[in-house]
Structures are given as C-alpha cells and as structure tokens.
Design a protein around this motif. Structure first.
Motif, PDB file in Angstrom:
ATOM      1  N   LYS A 171      74.875  27.623  68.107  1.00  0.00           N
ATOM      2  CA  LYS A 171      74.115  26.800  69.044  1.00  0.00           C
ATOM      3  C   LYS A 171      73.409  25.668  68.298  1.00  0.00           C
ATOM      4  O   LYS A 171      72.687  25.910  67.340  1.00  0.00           O
ATOM      5  N   PRO A 172      73.603  24.430  68.711  1.00  0.00           N
ATOM      6  CA  PRO A 172      72.929  23.318  68.028  1.00  0.00           C
ATOM      7  C   PRO A 172      71.428  23.320  68.313  1.00  0.00           C
ATOM      8  O   PRO A 172      70.983  23.734  69.379  1.00  0.00           O
TER       9      PRO A 172
ATOM     10  N   ASP B 113      66.280  10.164  64.438  1.00  0.00           N
ATOM     11  CA  ASP B 113      67.387  11.027  64.810  1.00  0.00           C
ATOM     12  C   ASP B 113      66.918  12.418  65.265  1.00  0.00           C
ATOM     13  O   ASP B 113      67.734  13.264  65.605  1.00  0.00           O
ATOM     14  N   GLY B 114      65.606  12.662  65.258  1.00  0.00           N
ATOM     15  CA  GLY B 114      65.065  13.934  65.706  1.00  0.00           C
ATOM     16  C   GLY B 114      65.235  15.076  64.718  1.00  0.00           C
ATOM     17  O   GLY B 114      65.023  16.232  65.068  1.00  0.00           O
ATOM     18  N   CYS B 115      65.594  14.764  63.485  1.00  0.00           N
ATOM     19  CA  CYS B 115      65.840  15.806  62.478  1.00  0.00           C
ATOM     20  C   CYS B 115      64.634  16.088  61.589  1.00  0.00           C
ATOM     21  O   CYS B 115      64.758  16.817  60.613  1.00  0.00           O
ATOM     22  N   GLY B 116      63.495  15.531  61.892  1.00  0.00           N
ATOM     23  CA  GLY B 116      62.318  15.781  61.074  1.00  0.00           C
ATOM     24  C   GLY B 116      61.111  15.040  61.603  1.00  0.00           C
ATOM     25  O   GLY B 116      61.192  14.274  62.561  1.00  0.00           O
ATOM     26  N   ALA B 117      59.994  15.293  60.953  1.00  0.00           N
ATOM     27  CA  ALA B 117      58.744  14.632  61.316  1.00  0.00           C
ATOM     28  C   ALA B 117      57.795  14.701  60.135  1.00  0.00           C
ATOM     29  O   ALA B 117      57.944  15.536  59.247  1.00  0.00           O
ATOM     30  N   LEU B 118      56.841  13.795  60.151  1.00  0.00           N
ATOM     31  CA  LEU B 118      55.811  13.765  59.123  1.00  0.00           C
ATOM     32  C   LEU B 118      54.488  13.523  59.824  1.00  0.00           C
ATOM     33  O   LEU B 118      54.413  12.692  60.725  1.00  0.00           O
ATOM     34  N   ALA B 119      53.474  14.289  59.437  1.00  0.00           N
ATOM     35  CA  ALA B 119      52.164  14.161  60.074  1.00  0.00           C
ATOM     36  C   ALA B 119      51.093  14.040  59.009  1.00  0.00           C
ATOM     37  O   ALA B 119      51.229  14.575  57.907  1.00  0.00           O
TER      38      ALA B 119
ATOM     39  N   VAL C  67      66.605  22.315  58.095  1.00  0.00           N
ATOM     40  CA  VAL C  67      67.246  23.083  57.032  1.00  0.00           C
ATOM     41  C   VAL C  67      68.178  24.074  57.710  1.00  0.00           C
ATOM     42  O   VAL C  67      67.719  24.954  58.441  1.00  0.00           O
ATOM     43  N   GLY C  68      69.461  23.925  57.492  1.00  0.00           N
ATOM     44  CA  GLY C  68      70.426  24.804  58.147  1.00  0.00           C
ATOM     45  C   GLY C  68      70.397  24.606  59.647  1.00  0.00           C
ATOM     46  O   GLY C  68      70.485  23.495  60.143  1.00  0.00           O
ATOM     47  N   ASP C  69      70.232  25.708  60.384  1.00  0.00           N
ATOM     48  CA  ASP C  69      70.193  25.614  61.843  1.00  0.00           C
ATOM     49  C   ASP C  69      68.778  25.719  62.393  1.00  0.00           C
ATOM     50  O   ASP C  69      68.571  26.031  63.555  1.00  0.00           O
TER      51      ASP C  69
END
Length: 129
Positions: free
Chosen positions: A30-31, A61-67, A79-81
């Motif tokens: 499942k993505p 791209d929705g693959c990360g964030a920084l706060a 990381v992985g799934d």
C-alpha cells in the motif's frame, strides 16, 4: 514428465498464490499518502510531545517536512514505506545543502542518514537562525 513433477509444480503454484494472497490481504504494497501540513503537525506532536512548533515547511512532493521548534529543527522524511522523525540543531538545518530545489539534511543516524526534502527555496527569509 511424471506425476511427481506435476505434484511439485502444483504445490509450488499454490504456495506462490498463498503468498500473493497474504501480501494483498496485509496491504504490504500500500502506498503511503503524501504529507500535508495537518498530517505533519500531527506526526510532530506524536513524535515530539511538548514541543512548540513555530513553522512547518512541507516538501512539494509530500515526502517530508521540516519544522522549527525553538533552537531545534524537527525533520520528517520518508524511509521505506513510512516516515522517520528526527531532531537536529536549527543551525544545522539552515546550513544544509540546498541544490536544484532539494534540501539535503544530514541526520547522522544509521537508520535515516540523510533527509532529502523538495522545497522551492531555503533558508527561510522570515525566521532568524
């Protein structure tokens, strides 16, 4: 070809079919849905309870964030799934390598060594280091 061959072939096919059915049932492939600000803030609240988040930058791209949280940067990266959440000094995040719209943050962790976050620009102009 004898009967033993066909029995072994049928048993192998049944085993492969059972593994495929198990993977489909468990939704292993499942993505992961991309991060948005709401999901990122919820994940940060769960991973870093008691931390006040001043600002959040979500990867395009929705693959990360920084706060930013005081003198710390809270980083979420895929990381992985799933996602990994780490904290680093804010100065390290501000001085991270930014090239071609990608921020590469060295996390210094064997499980998640580098977070790559797609952002339009870095460092932010409205916050002091």
């Amino acid at each position: 070809m004898n009967d033993e061959f066909f029995i072994q072939l049928a048993a192998s096919a049944a085993a492969v079919g059972a593994l495929i059915a198990l993977a489909a049932w468990a939704k292993i492939a499942k993505p992961v849905a991309p991060l948005d600000e709401y999901k990122a803030r919820a994940m940060l609240a769960e991973e870093f309870p008691g931390r006040t988040v001043e600002a959040v930058w979500i990867a395009s791209d929705g693959c990360g964030a920084l706060a930013k949280s005081g003198a710390l940067a809270l980083v979420i990266c895929r990381v992985g799934d799933g996602f990994a959440a780490r904290q680093i000094p804010w100065g390290q995040a501000v001085s991270a390598t930014f090239k071609n719209g990608r921020l590469s943050v060295n996390l210094g962790d064997i499980a998640a060594p580098t977070a790559v976050i797609s952002l339009p620009s870095w460092p932010p102009k409205d916050l002091a280091a």
